[in-house]
Design a protein around this motif. Structure first.
Motif, mmCIF file in Angstrom:
data_model
loop_
_atom_site.group_PDB
_atom_site.id
_atom_site.type_symbol
_atom_site.label_atom_id
_atom_site.label_comp_id
_atom_site.label_asym_id
_atom_site.label_seq_id
_atom_site.Cartn_x
_atom_site.Cartn_y
_atom_site.Cartn_z
ATOM 1 N N THR A 8 0.828 -1.205 0.000
ATOM 2 C CA THR A 8 0.000 0.000 0.000
ATOM 3 C C THR A 8 0.863 1.257 0.000
ATOM 4 O O THR A 8 1.898 1.306 0.662
ATOM 5 C CB THR A 8 -0.920 0.033 1.248
ATOM 6 N N LYS A 9 0.428 2.251 -0.774
ATOM 7 C CA LYS A 9 1.078 3.554 -0.768
ATOM 8 C C LYS A 9 0.014 4.642 -0.705
ATOM 9 O O LYS A 9 -0.912 4.661 -1.527
ATOM 10 C CB LYS A 9 1.947 3.747 -2.020
ATOM 11 N N VAL A 10 0.174 5.529 0.294
ATOM 12 C CA VAL A 10 -0.797 6.600 0.506
ATOM 13 C C VAL A 10 -0.114 7.947 0.306
ATOM 14 O O VAL A 10 0.956 8.202 0.860
ATOM 15 C CB VAL A 10 -1.405 6.529 1.924
ATOM 16 N N TYR A 11 -0.734 8.804 -0.500
ATOM 17 C CA TYR A 11 -0.275 10.181 -0.681
ATOM 18 C C TYR A 11 -1.403 11.130 -0.271
ATOM 19 O O TYR A 11 -2.493 11.085 -0.857
ATOM 20 C CB TYR A 11 0.083 10.458 -2.142
ATOM 21 N N LYS A 15 -5.079 6.589 -1.384
ATOM 22 C CA LYS A 15 -4.347 5.354 -1.642
ATOM 23 C C LYS A 15 -4.023 5.227 -3.131
ATOM 24 O O LYS A 15 -4.900 4.913 -3.944
ATOM 25 C CB LYS A 15 -5.155 4.145 -1.162
ATOM 26 N N GLU A 52 9.208 3.832 -0.494
ATOM 27 C CA GLU A 52 8.928 3.052 0.710
ATOM 28 C C GLU A 52 7.426 2.897 0.872
ATOM 29 O O GLU A 52 6.683 3.883 0.830
ATOM 30 C CB GLU A 52 9.507 3.745 1.936
ATOM 31 N N THR A 54 3.730 2.549 2.388
ATOM 32 C CA THR A 54 3.024 3.004 3.577
ATOM 33 C C THR A 54 2.655 1.805 4.438
ATOM 34 O O THR A 54 2.623 1.877 5.665
ATOM 35 C CB THR A 54 1.757 3.784 3.184
ATOM 36 N N GLY A 55 2.390 0.692 3.765
ATOM 37 C CA GLY A 55 2.070 -0.547 4.463
ATOM 38 C C GLY A 55 2.309 -1.739 3.560
ATOM 39 O O GLY A 55 2.435 -1.611 2.339
#
Length: 301
Positions: A8-11, A15, A52, A54-55
């Protein structure tokens, strides 16, 4: 060879990649398909250790990418969308510079670079990269991605800027790398490109993996049609079919377009045979993967 777990990647609270669970086996050519902005580049960035998460986690050949990014880079090659080089250097000089990151000896690097430039169609080009066309830079980017003879290739929109000959050559190279046992993971928003070279595909929309499998498996999974369309042509007048699974039928002289709740071609064939009819054509009319892709992905954007 590649495995993600809830990646997971959050900006800014959004998501870009949402809980991606994906496995790509050794020697597999995997096409990562989705519209622009779907999360393809972000997902690849995490897989190659440039972003990197987020999760979640990503593993390449069992190596945790976040914990051991340098180890992963030793066994991977990466062609980003919009590859950059030193414009005042030639292709050889650029690749020679990059070879030092892999600890290659000068003699080894020179031999490898010469062969790779021939391989991607730049063998006779000796001018600064700043004067290259976008397609030539893509070719050089592919050579760079192959420089360390990687086990895994990540290619982000690799055919952007290539002319038709370059696209054909790209397909050939991908197939050859797979035949050598290398794993190829490449993204595209062009369905036709993916279908030409991939053994399996994954479709991502708004950061979510909505389907994965062979093209036939994905087409069936994403199709919203609950009926089957069957085209029938016979010699002579087309009789009315009596199968109860027929929902609708349009008859026209020696042919019929039948909508049914199931694939009843065997039953149709038997009924026509019992009526002494000669079948000229009996086939399913299925939507193409492209049609389904446009309906289920682009229209939801």
């Amino acid at each position: 060879m590649i495995r993600t777990e809830e990646l997971t990647k959050v900006y800014d609270g959004v998501k870009a990649v949402d809980s991606l669970n994906l496995t790509v086996e050794k020697g597999e050519v995997f096409g990562f398909l989705g519209p622009n902005g779907a999360g393809k580049t972000t997902a690849i960035g995490m897989m190659v250790g440039l972003l990197e998460p987020t999760g979640g986690k990503c593993f390449v050949n069992g190596i945790d990418v976040t914990k051991n990014p340098l180890e992963v880079k030793k066994i991977t090659g990466y062609l980003p969308d919009g590859v950059g080089f030193y414009p005042n250097l030639t292709a050889v000089q650029n690749l020679k510079y990059f070879s030092r990151f892999y600890g290659m000896k000068d003699s080894e690097a020179e031999t490898r670079i010469k062969g790779l430039l021939e391989y991607v169609g730049l063998g006779n080009v000796d001018k600064p990269v700043g004067s290259y066309s976008r397609g030539m830079k893509q070719r050089l980017g592919l050579a760079q991605a192959l420089l360390n003879d990687p086990d895994v290739l990540f290619l982000d929109e690799p055919t952007n800027g290539l002319d038709p000959q370059g696209v054909i050559q790209f397909r050939k190279i991908i197939k050859e790398q797979a035949e050598k046992g290398k794993t190829v993971f490449f993204s595209s928003h062009i369905l036709d490109e993916v279908q030409h070279v991939c053994s399996t595909i994954g479709i991502i929309s708004k950061g979510v993996l909505v389907a994965r499998g062979t093209t036939d498996e994905v087409r069936k999974k994403m199709s919203k049609d609950e009926t089957v369309t069957i085209i029938v042509k016979v010699k002579g007048d087309m009789p009315r079919m009596s199968d109860p699974r027929i929902i609708n039928a349009v008859y026209n002289n020696g042919s019929a377009v039948i909508q049914a709740s199931d694939d009843i071609r065997d039953a149709i064939s038997e009924e026509l045979f019992s009526k002494n009819m000669r079948v000229r054509e009996l086939r399913l009319e299925e939507k193409s993967l492209e049609e389904i892709f446009l309906e289920t992905v682009y229209r939801s954007e």
